[in-house]
Design a protein around this motif. Structure first.
Motif, PDB file in Angstrom:
ATOM      1  N   ARG A   7      25.802  43.534  44.956  1.00  0.00           N
ATOM      2  CA  ARG A   7      26.107  43.288  43.546  1.00  0.00           C
ATOM      3  C   ARG A   7      27.382  44.042  43.123  1.00  0.00           C
ATOM      4  O   ARG A   7      28.161  43.549  42.311  1.00  0.00           O
ATOM      5  N   LEU A   8      27.587  45.225  43.715  1.00  0.00           N
ATOM      6  CA  LEU A   8      28.854  45.928  43.425  1.00  0.00           C
ATOM      7  C   LEU A   8      30.041  45.138  43.974  1.00  0.00           C
ATOM      8  O   LEU A   8      31.101  45.046  43.346  1.00  0.00           O
ATOM      9  N   ALA A   9      29.817  44.552  45.155  1.00  0.00           N
ATOM     10  CA  ALA A   9      30.895  43.751  45.749  1.00  0.00           C
ATOM     11  C   ALA A   9      31.192  42.534  44.875  1.00  0.00           C
ATOM     12  O   ALA A   9      32.351  42.128  44.715  1.00  0.00           O
ATOM     13  N   ILE A  10      30.130  41.968  44.277  1.00  0.00           N
ATOM     14  CA  ILE A  10      30.343  40.812  43.397  1.00  0.00           C
ATOM     15  C   ILE A  10      31.122  41.258  42.158  1.00  0.00           C
ATOM     16  O   ILE A  10      32.090  40.611  41.745  1.00  0.00           O
ATOM     17  N   ALA A  11      30.723  42.405  41.586  1.00  0.00           N
ATOM     18  CA  ALA A  11      31.437  42.912  40.406  1.00  0.00           C
ATOM     19  C   ALA A  11      32.901  43.172  40.751  1.00  0.00           C
ATOM     20  O   ALA A  11      33.803  42.863  39.968  1.00  0.00           O
ATOM     21  N   ARG A  12      33.126  43.713  41.941  1.00  0.00           N
ATOM     22  CA  ARG A  12      34.490  44.012  42.376  1.00  0.00           C
ATOM     23  C   ARG A  12      35.316  42.728  42.490  1.00  0.00           C
ATOM     24  O   ARG A  12      36.504  42.696  42.179  1.00  0.00           O
ATOM     25  N   ALA A  13      34.665  41.667  42.967  1.00  0.00           N
ATOM     26  CA  ALA A  13      35.383  40.391  43.097  1.00  0.00           C
ATOM     27  C   ALA A  13      35.594  39.757  41.725  1.00  0.00           C
ATOM     28  O   ALA A  13      36.617  39.135  41.466  1.00  0.00           O
ATOM     29  N   LEU A  14      34.610  39.916  40.837  1.00  0.00           N
ATOM     30  CA  LEU A  14      34.690  39.232  39.542  1.00  0.00           C
ATOM     31  C   LEU A  14      35.686  39.875  38.591  1.00  0.00           C
ATOM     32  O   LEU A  14      36.224  39.221  37.714  1.00  0.00           O
ATOM     33  N   ILE A  15      35.918  41.177  38.793  1.00  0.00           N
ATOM     34  CA  ILE A  15      36.772  41.883  37.836  1.00  0.00           C
ATOM     35  C   ILE A  15      38.196  41.331  37.853  1.00  0.00           C
ATOM     36  O   ILE A  15      38.935  41.445  36.885  1.00  0.00           O
ATOM     37  N   LYS A  16      38.561  40.685  38.935  1.00  0.00           N
ATOM     38  CA  LYS A  16      39.916  40.108  38.943  1.00  0.00           C
ATOM     39  C   LYS A  16      39.931  38.690  38.405  1.00  0.00           C
ATOM     40  O   LYS A  16      40.948  38.009  38.456  1.00  0.00           O
ATOM     41  N   GLN A  17      38.778  38.240  37.890  1.00  0.00           N
ATOM     42  CA  GLN A  17      38.679  36.897  37.303  1.00  0.00           C
ATOM     43  C   GLN A  17      39.277  35.843  38.232  1.00  0.00           C
ATOM     44  O   GLN A  17      40.220  35.138  37.882  1.00  0.00           O
ATOM     45  N   PRO A  18      38.711  35.729  39.438  1.00  0.00           N
ATOM     46  CA  PRO A  18      39.331  34.808  40.399  1.00  0.00           C
ATOM     47  C   PRO A  18      39.114  33.353  40.008  1.00  0.00           C
ATOM     48  O   PRO A  18      38.095  33.011  39.423  1.00  0.00           O
ATOM     49  N   THR A  19      40.072  32.516  40.355  1.00  0.00           N
ATOM     50  CA  THR A  19      39.932  31.080  40.099  1.00  0.00           C
ATOM     51  C   THR A  19      39.141  30.443  41.234  1.00  0.00           C
ATOM     52  O   THR A  19      38.421  29.473  41.046  1.00  0.00           O
ATOM     53  N   VAL A  20      39.321  30.994  42.426  1.00  0.00           N
ATOM     54  CA  VAL A  20      38.618  30.471  43.603  1.00  0.00           C
ATOM     55  C   VAL A  20      37.718  31.586  44.139  1.00  0.00           C
ATOM     56  O   VAL A  20      38.169  32.726  44.301  1.00  0.00           O
ATOM     57  N   LEU A  21      36.475  31.249  44.416  1.00  0.00           N
ATOM     58  CA  LEU A  21      35.535  32.255  44.909  1.00  0.00           C
ATOM     59  C   LEU A  21      35.019  31.816  46.280  1.00  0.00           C
ATOM     60  O   LEU A  21      34.620  30.663  46.453  1.00  0.00           O
ATOM     61  N   ILE A  22      35.061  32.750  47.236  1.00  0.00           N
ATOM     62  CA  ILE A  22      34.520  32.443  48.565  1.00  0.00           C
ATOM     63  C   ILE A  22      33.276  33.290  48.755  1.00  0.00           C
ATOM     64  O   ILE A  22      33.329  34.525  48.639  1.00  0.00           O
ATOM     65  N   LEU A  23      32.171  32.651  49.050  1.00  0.00           N
ATOM     66  CA  LEU A  23      30.930  33.392  49.308  1.00  0.00           C
ATOM     67  C   LEU A  23      30.550  33.147  50.766  1.00  0.00           C
ATOM     68  O   LEU A  23      30.110  32.051  51.127  1.00  0.00           O
ATOM     69  N   ASP A  24      30.799  34.161  51.592  1.00  0.00           N
ATOM     70  CA  ASP A  24      30.538  33.983  53.029  1.00  0.00           C
ATOM     71  C   ASP A  24      29.189  34.602  53.365  1.00  0.00           C
ATOM     72  O   ASP A  24      29.102  35.808  53.585  1.00  0.00           O
ATOM     73  N   GLU A  25      28.169  33.793  53.426  1.00  0.00           N
ATOM     74  CA  GLU A  25      26.815  34.266  53.743  1.00  0.00           C
ATOM     75  C   GLU A  25      26.432  35.446  52.846  1.00  0.00           C
ATOM     76  O   GLU A  25      25.874  36.431  53.330  1.00  0.00           O
TER      77      GLU A  25
END
Ligand SMILES: Nc1ncnc2c1ncn2[C@@H]1O[C@H](COP(=O)(O)OP(=O)(O)OP(=O)(O)O)[C@@H](O)[C@H]1O
Length: 713
Positions: free
Chosen positions: A602-620
Motif C-alpha cells: 500500500r505504501l508502494a501504491i501511495a508512492r506511485a499515486l503521488i505523482k498522479q500518473p496517467t498510465v499505471l502498470i500493476l505487475d502482479e
C-alpha cells in the motif's frame, strides 16, 4: 649486446573453460639499445621481453575489469624496482597486454580495459598546485636524509679523534655539528609532516570526486547494464577500488619520490666515500633483494589466501545473520555455528602459516642486513687500517648504505602497489566513461492538457541485451486505450513483464516501436515519462530504510505533507500509518522489513499515486498477499485505476475478470484479445488457463471488477 637474462615463472591467465596452466620457468633475454640510454634501454628490454613472452605463452584474454594479468606480474617481478627507479612510465608497457583483449559483444558496455590517463588528469588537475608543493617537500626531506649520514660520519670522526688524542673539549668541537644535525632532523620532520598532510588532502579529495563521479555515472547506466553486473561488484568499485587507487597514488608520490631521491643521493655520497665499498654494495644488494622479492611474493600469495579465507568466514556469518528468520525457523543455529567455526578454523591455520612466514622473512632479512653491516665493517675496517678510509667515512658509509637498502626494499614493495593501483584505477575509470544508450533525460514532453495516455506497441520485437539470441517479444502489437484497463495474462515466461519494462523504457525494442499518444517513446524525455506519466507497482515493492513520509515522497520530491496524506488515503494506507506511534515518521527498516507485505504494497501504491500518473502498470501487485491483504490492496488499486490507462499483469485470472480487455500472450506474441466472457466463449488458450486454475483451486465468486466500478466505464 646481450646484457640480461631473466628467469621467470609464468602461469597462463585465467581463461574461461581452460584450467590454469602450471607454473613454469623460462629464460628471456633483452638486448642493450645502441643509444646506451638506460631508460630507453629498459623500455626496449621490456618491449622485447613482452614480444618473446607473447610468442611463448598461449594468449589469455584477461577477465573484464581486471586488466593487468600475468603480463604485468611478469614485468613486475622482473624489472620491479629497477623500472621504477629508472623509468616509471614503463608500468603501462607491462600492462598493455590487457588492452589487446577482444571486446565481448554480448557486453557492449565493457569498453575500457586500460588505465585512463586523461580522466586521471582531470581529477588531478585541480590539485596540481598542492601536489607540486608536496613533491617539493618530499624531495627536500629526501635530500636532507642524504645529508644526515655525512654529518654523522663527521661526528664519529670527532669521537674517534677525542678517544685517540684526548685533547681539546669534545663538547665544544661536536656542538656545532650536533646542532646542525638537530636542525636537519627538525627540518626533515617538518618536511615529512608537510608533504604527508598535503598528499593526504589531495588523495582524500580525489577519492571523494572519483566516488561521486562514478556513482553518478553508474546511476545513469541502462537497466541492461545492471542485468549483467552484480551489485557487490559495482559497490566494490566505489569502495575498495577507489581506496586502493588512492593509497597507491599517495604511496607512489611519497615513498616513490623519497626512495628514488634517497637511492640516487646516497649512491653519489657512497661512491664519493669509497668506490670499492660502493661496488661491493651494488653487487650484494640486488642479490639480497632478489631473494627477498621471491619470498615476498610467496608471502603475498599466502596473505591473499588468508584474506579469501577470512572473506569466506565473513560470508557464512553474513548469510546466517542476514537470513536469521530462516535459520530460526529451521532451528539451524548450531549448524550455522559449526559452519562458521570450520571457516574460522581454516582462516586461523592460514593466518598462523602467514605469521610463521613473516617471522621467517624478518629473521632472515635481519641476518642478511646484519651480515651486510658486518661485511661493510670488515672490508671497510681493512680499508681504514690501510689508511684508505677514515673511521668517520666508514660510519657515513654504513648509515648511507642502510638508507639505500631500505629505499630499494621500499621501491620493490611499491612496484606491486603501483600495479595494484593502476589496476584499481582502470576498474574505477572504466565505468566512469560508459555512456548509456537510453539517456536519463532529454527529448520532448507532451503537455499535461494534451496527454491522454494512449499506448500502442507496434510490431515490437525484443531480445534482452545480455541474451541477444533469444527473442522474448515477436511482432508484438497491443493497444492500451486511454482510461481503460487492459490485463495481460499468459504462461510464465511469456514476456508479460518485458512488455511493462518496454513501456517504462527500461529497454528499447530491437524492432518496431512503442508510442504514447502517437509519439515514439524514443523521442520523449525518459525522466518525464517515468517521473510524471507512468506509475509502476510491482509484486515485491522495494522501500528504502527511512520514514514512511520520505518513502511516499520518493514518488514526487516536491510533494507537500498534504499530498502525501492524500496519496496514502487513496492507497488505503493512512489508517495503518496513523496507528503507529510515530505515524508518518515511522522508520520502515531496511527494505521495509518492519512492515507486513500488504502494508508495504500500500505504501508502494501511495508512492506511485503521488505523482498522479496517467498510465499505471500493476505487475502482479497482489499475488504475494494473503486474501485479507489482497482485498485491502485490491480496493486501493481499483480506486487508483479509475480514470487512468492501466496495464495489469496477472497470474491469478480471477483478479482481471473485470478488465476492459484481456490480452493473452504466448511465446512473445498476442494470441487472444477480448473480454472475459468473449474469451471464455471462444474456448481458446484463455479458457484453457481458466480451466487449469479452476482445477488448482476453486474460483471465488466473480468479484466486482475494476471495470464495473470504473467511473468512465
Ligand atoms: N533481465 C533479463 N535478461 C535476460 N532475459 C530476461 C530478463 N528478464 C526476463 N528475461 C527472460 O525473458 C523471458 C520473459 O520474461 P518475463 O519476465 O517478461 O515473463 P513473464 O511472462 O512476466 O513471466 P512471469 O509470469 O513468470 O513473471 C523469460 O524467458 C525470461 O527468462
Amino acid at each position: 649486446m646481450l646484457v640480461h637474462l631473466f628467469r621467470v615463472g609464468i602461469r597462463g591467465g585465467p581463461v574461461p573453460g581452460r584450467p590454469l596452466l602450471p607454473l613454469r620457468f623460462q629464460t628471456f633475454s633483452a638486448v642493450r639499445s645502441s643509444d646506451g640510454c638506460p631508460s630507453s634501454y629498459l623500455l626496449r628490454a621490456v618491449a622485447q621481453l613482452r614480444s618473446q613472452l607473447q610468442a611463448r605463452i598461449p594468449r589469455a584474454p584477461p577477465a573484464p575489469g581486471r586488466s593487468p594479468s600475468a603480463w604485468c606480474w611478469v614485468g613486475g617481478a622482473l624489472l620491479g624496482p629497477v623500472v621504477l627507479i629508472k623509468c616509471p612510465r614503463l608500468c603501462p608497457v607491462a600492462l598493455c597486454e590487457a588492452e589487446e583483449a577482444p571486446p565481448d559483444c554480448s557486453r557492449p558496455w565493457v569498453v575500457e580495459s586500460r588505465f585512463n590517463w586523461k580522466l586521471f588528469w582531470q581529477f588531478l588537475r585541480p590539485h596540481l598546485l598542492i601536489l607540486g608543493a608536496a613533491i617539493v617537500l618530499a624531495l627536500g626531506a629526501a635530500l636532507v636524509n642524504v645529508q644526515i649520514p655525512l654529518l654523522l660520519g663527521q661526528l664519529v670522526e670527532i669521537v674517534a679523534k677525542y678517544t685517540r688524542d684526548r685533547a681539546g673539549s669534545f663538547l665544544t668541537e661536536s656542538r656545532n655539528l650536533s646542532t646542525r644535525l638537530l636542525i636537519l632532523y627538525g627540518i626533515q620532520g617538518l618536511l615529512t609532516f608537510g608533504y604527508l598532510v598535503l598528499l593526504s588532502r589531495i588523495g582524500e579529495r580525489m577519492a571523494v570526486d572519483m566516488r561521486r563521479a562514478l556513482f553518478s555515472n553508474l546511476l545513469r547506466q541502462d537497466i541492461a547494464f545492471f542485468d549483467a553486473k552484480r551489485t557487490g561488484q559495482l559497490v566494490s568499485r566505489l569502495t575498495t577500488d577507489v581506496q586502493e587507487f588512492k593509497s597507491s597514488f599517495k604511496l607512489v608520490i611519497s615513498q616513490g619520490l623519497r626512495s628514488c631521491t634517497q637511492v640516487a643521493g646516497c649512491l653519489v655520497s657512497l661512491s664519493m666515500l669509497s668506490t670499492r665499498l660502493t661496488l661491493l654494495l651494488m653487487v650484494a644488494t640486488p642479490a639480497l633483494m632478489g631473494a627477498g622479492t621471491l619470498m615476498g611474493s610467496a608471502l603475498r600469495k599466502l596473505s591473499r589466501q588468508c584474506q579469501e579465507q577470512v572473506a569466506r568466514a565473513t560470508g557464512v556469518a553474513d548469510e546466517a545473520l542476514g537470513n536469521v528468520r530462516t535459520v530460526r525457523a529451521f532451528a539451524m543455529e548450531q549448524w550455522e555455528e559449526e559452519r562458521y567455526r570450520v571457516e574460522l578454523e581454516a582462516s586461523r591455520c592460514k593466518a598462523e602459516e602467514l605469521g610463521r612466514g613473516i617471522a621467517l622473512f624478518q629473521g632472515l632479512s635481519n641476518i642478511a642486513f646484519n651480515c651486510m653491516v658486518l661485511g661493510t665493517l670488515f672490508i671497510g675496517g681493512s680499508l681504514v687500517a690501510g689508511q684508505q678510509l677514515t673511521g668517520g667515512d666508514l660510519m657515513s658509509f654504513l648509515v648511507a648504505s642502510q638508507t639505500v637498502q631500505r629505499s630499494m626494499a621500499n621501491l620493490s614493495v611499491l612496484f606491486g602497489q603501483v600495479v595494484r593501483g593502476l589496476s584499481a584505477g582502470t576498474r574505477v575509470f572504466e565505468y566512469m566513461t560508459l555512456s548509456p544508450d537510453i539517456r536519463l533525460s532529454g527529448g520532448c514532453c507532451i503537455p499535461r492538457e494534451h496527454l491522454h495516455g494512449s499506448v500502442t506497441f507496434h510490431n515490437v520485437c525484443f531480445s534482452y541485451p545480455c541474451r541477444p539470441g533469444f527473442q522474448v517479444l515477436k511482432d508484438f502489437t497491443l493497444t492500451l486505450p486511454p482510461g481503460k484497463i487492459v490485463a495481460l495474462v499468459g504462461q510464465s515466461g511469456g514476456g508479460k513483464t518485458t512488455v511493462a519494462s518496454l513501456l517504462e523504457r527500461f529497454y528499447d525494442p530491437t524492432a518496431g516501436m512503442v508510442t504514447l499518444d502517437g509519439q515514439d517513446l524514443r523521442t520523449l524525455d525518459p525522466s518525464w515519462l517515468r517521473g510524471q506519466v507512468i506509475g509502476f507497482i510491482s509484486q515485491e515493492p522495494v522501500l528504502f530504510g527511512t520514514t514512511i513520509m520520505e518513502n511516499i515522497r520518493f514518488g514526487r520530491l516536491g510533494a507537500s505533507d498534504e499530498d502525501v496524506y492524500a496519496a496514502a488515503r487513496e492507497a488505503n494506507a493512512h489508517e495503518f500509518i496513523t496507528s503507529f506511534p510515530k505515524g508518518y515518521n515511522t522508520i520502515v527498516g531496511e527494505r521495509g522489513t518492519t512492515l507486513s507485505g500488504g502494508q508495504k504494497q500500500r505504501l508502494a501504491i501511495a508512492r506511485a499515486l503521488i505523482k498522479q500518473p496517467t498510465v499505471l502498470i500493476l505487475d502482479e501487485a497482489t499475488s504475494a498477499l494473503d486474501s485479507e491483504s489482497e482485498r485491502v490492496v485490491q480496493e486501493a488499486l481499483d480506486r487508483a485505476s479509475a480514470g487512468r490507462t492501466v496495464l495489469v499483469i496477472a497470474h491469478r485470472l480471477s483478479t482481471v475478470r473485470g478488465a476492459h480487455r484481456i490480452v493473452v500472450m504466448a511465446h512473445g506474441r498476442v494470441c487472444e484479445v477480448g473480454t472475459h466472457e468473449e474469451l471464455l466463449k471462444k474456448g481458446g488458450l484463455y479458457s484453457e488457463l481458466i480451466r487449469r486454475q479452476a482445477l488448482d483451486a476453486p474460483l471465488p465468486e466473480t468479484p466486482k471488477g475494476p471495470r464495473n466500478r470504473h467511473p468512465k466505464s
